[in-house]
Design an enzyme around this catalytic site. Structure first.
Site, PDB file in Angstrom:
ATOM      1  CB  SER A  64      -1.020   0.065   1.119  1.00  0.00           C
ATOM      2  OG  SER A  64      -1.945  -0.618   0.977  1.00  0.00           O
ATOM      3  CE  LYS A  67      -3.872   0.687  -1.180  1.00  0.00           C
ATOM      4  NZ  LYS A  67      -4.597   0.431   0.245  1.00  0.00           N
ATOM      5  CE1 TYR A 189      -4.306  -1.021  -4.928  1.00  0.00           C
ATOM      6  CE2 TYR A 189      -4.947  -3.321  -4.951  1.00  0.00           C
ATOM      7  CZ  TYR A 189      -4.504  -2.322  -4.406  1.00  0.00           C
ATOM      8  OH  TYR A 189      -4.871  -2.053  -2.923  1.00  0.00           O
ATOM      9  CE1 TYR A 240      -5.374   1.977   3.983  1.00  0.00           C
ATOM     10  CE2 TYR A 240      -3.574   0.705   5.405  1.00  0.00           C
ATOM     11  CZ  TYR A 240      -3.917   1.241   4.115  1.00  0.00           C
ATOM     12  OH  TYR A 240      -3.147   1.071   3.106  1.00  0.00           O
ATOM     13  CB  VAL A 258       0.037  -5.902   4.031  1.00  0.00           C
ATOM     14  CG1 VAL A 258      -1.322  -5.449   4.699  1.00  0.00           C
ATOM     15  CG2 VAL A 258      -0.075  -6.106   2.646  1.00  0.00           C
TER      16      VAL A 258
HETATM   17  O1  DON Z   1      -5.101  -4.377  -1.950  1.00  0.00           O
HETATM   18  C1  DON Z   1      -4.288  -5.184  -1.024  1.00  0.00           C
HETATM   19  O2  DON Z   1      -4.981  -5.417  -0.222  1.00  0.00           O
HETATM   20  C2  DON Z   1      -2.813  -4.904  -0.846  1.00  0.00           C
HETATM   21  N1  DON Z   1      -2.191  -5.216  -2.345  1.00  0.00           N
HETATM   22  C3  DON Z   1      -2.300  -3.650  -0.259  1.00  0.00           C
HETATM   23  C4  DON Z   1      -2.929  -3.537   1.210  1.00  0.00           C
HETATM   24  C5  DON Z   1      -1.898  -2.856   2.116  1.00  0.00           C
HETATM   25  O3  DON Z   1      -0.837  -2.810   1.777  1.00  0.00           O
HETATM   26  C6  DON Z   1      -2.677  -2.190   3.199  1.00  0.00           C
HETATM   27  N2  DON Z   1      -1.825  -1.588   4.099  1.00  0.00           N
HETATM   28  N3  DON Z   1      -1.235  -1.737   5.311  1.00  0.00           N
END
Ligand code: DON
Length: 304
Positions: A64, A67, A189, A240, A258
């Site tokens: 993430s 992003k 994405y 978040y 993550v």
């Molecule tokens: O879309 C997802 O769930 C993952 N590619 C990215 C989520 C993420 O890194 C949330 N952050 N802490």
């Protein structure tokens, strides 16, 4: 003058052997291979100085954190038009939460939750001729590093298992807030999230947000006003449903992923990156957050 090297070494020593390390993400199967003992810190100062400790040079999946980089490119293309399609309010919900999206007619709360990032990905797919190649070129350019690449195993792993993201993209499409095909946008994405970098490369990539829009090669990519807005979104939405806690404990704009990475920055001062793959219940690196809390407390450096 603070001895930053000494401070990050103290923090690393304090936390490196802790047994409370959180849990490595496994909902993207490829990420479950990470070792929970990894721990690195890298700090890059706008003066050019840097310091580092531990596993700062080991590549990991930035997830993430990407992003923010995607948002910066989308803002460079669309300016304020982007805010017609995605809001700037903290969601108070997990990163992959869906019910608010339906209640709020397909306008994601912010560009850093998954639904918002998928809208941003849609914008990039519209503007970029070869989206994956061109975005990689942008990230390499702002980082001054041609070796940065996607980890294709991670991208494929999420492509096979990212059902909630398919749900989010379909919901966005049903509200006419996705212009391109669901599969095309999600392919972009998943690759964007599968960018692999080490702590140093990530500090270089985020340097422009601490350096008034100028990247490591001194090229102006964003205006001061755009940098202000992106940093504000990182502060209010970067973690978040733990954004309040991060502001309270650390007091810097930042973004987690993550893969266990966190980037935080003090405008006009420094970028600091931590990597520790074990996550807390909100999906943010457990030790990374503790390290950054210690860092801003020990050095008295925060936006507050
Ligand atoms: O879309 C997802 O769930 C993952 N590619 C990215 C989520 C993420 O890194 C949330 N952050 N802490």
């Amino acid at each position: 003058m603070i001895d930053f090297q000494n401070v990050i070494e103290e923090i690393h020593n304090d936390l490196k052997l802790t047994t409370q390390r959180g849990v490595v993400a496994s909902y993207i199967p490829e990420l479950a291979k990470q070792r929970n003992t990894s721990f690195g810190i890298y700090l890059k100062h706008v003066s050019g100085d840097n310091c580092h400790v531990g596993d700062w040079d080991k590549p990991f999946s930035i997830q993430s954190i990407s992003k923010v980089l995607a948002l910066s490119k989308a803002i460079a293309f669309e300016g304020n038009n982007i805010w017609k399609r995605v809001d700037v309010e903290p969601s108070g919900n997990p990163f992959n939460h869906l019910s608010l999206l339906e209640l709020e007619n397909g306008i994601p709360r912010n560009p850093l939750i998954n639904a918002g990032a998928i809208v941003v990905a849609d914008i990039l797919v519209t503007h970029l001729k070869n989206p994956k190649e061109d975005f990689l070129h942008y990230v390499r350019g702002i980082s001054g590093d041609q070796t940065i690449d996607y980890n294709l195993d991670v991208a494929t792993s999420e492509q096979r298992t990212g059902f909630k993201n398919y749900a989010a993209a379909n919901l966005l499409k049903s509200f006419n807030n996705l212009n391109n095909d669901v599969d095309v946008v999600l392919d972009f994405y998943f690759h964007q999230c599968a960018l692999e970098m080490n702590c140093e490369q990530l500090a270089n990539a985020f340097y422009l947000f601490s350096n008034r829009g100028k990247c490591v090669n001194n090229i102006q990519h964003l205006t001061l006003s755009q940098i202000k807005r992106i940093n504000a979104i990182m502060l209010t939405c970067g973690f978040y449903d733990e954004a309040g806690e991060f502001a309270f404990e650390v007091g810097l704009p930042g973004k987690s992923g993550v893969g266990g990475g966190i980037v935080a920055l003090l405008p006009n001062n420094f970028v600091i990156v931590t990597w520790a793959p074990g996550l807390n219940a909100k999906g943010n690196s457990l030790i990374g957050m503790q390290a950054l809390e210690q860092f801003t407390t020990k050095t008295n450096r925060s936006i507050f």
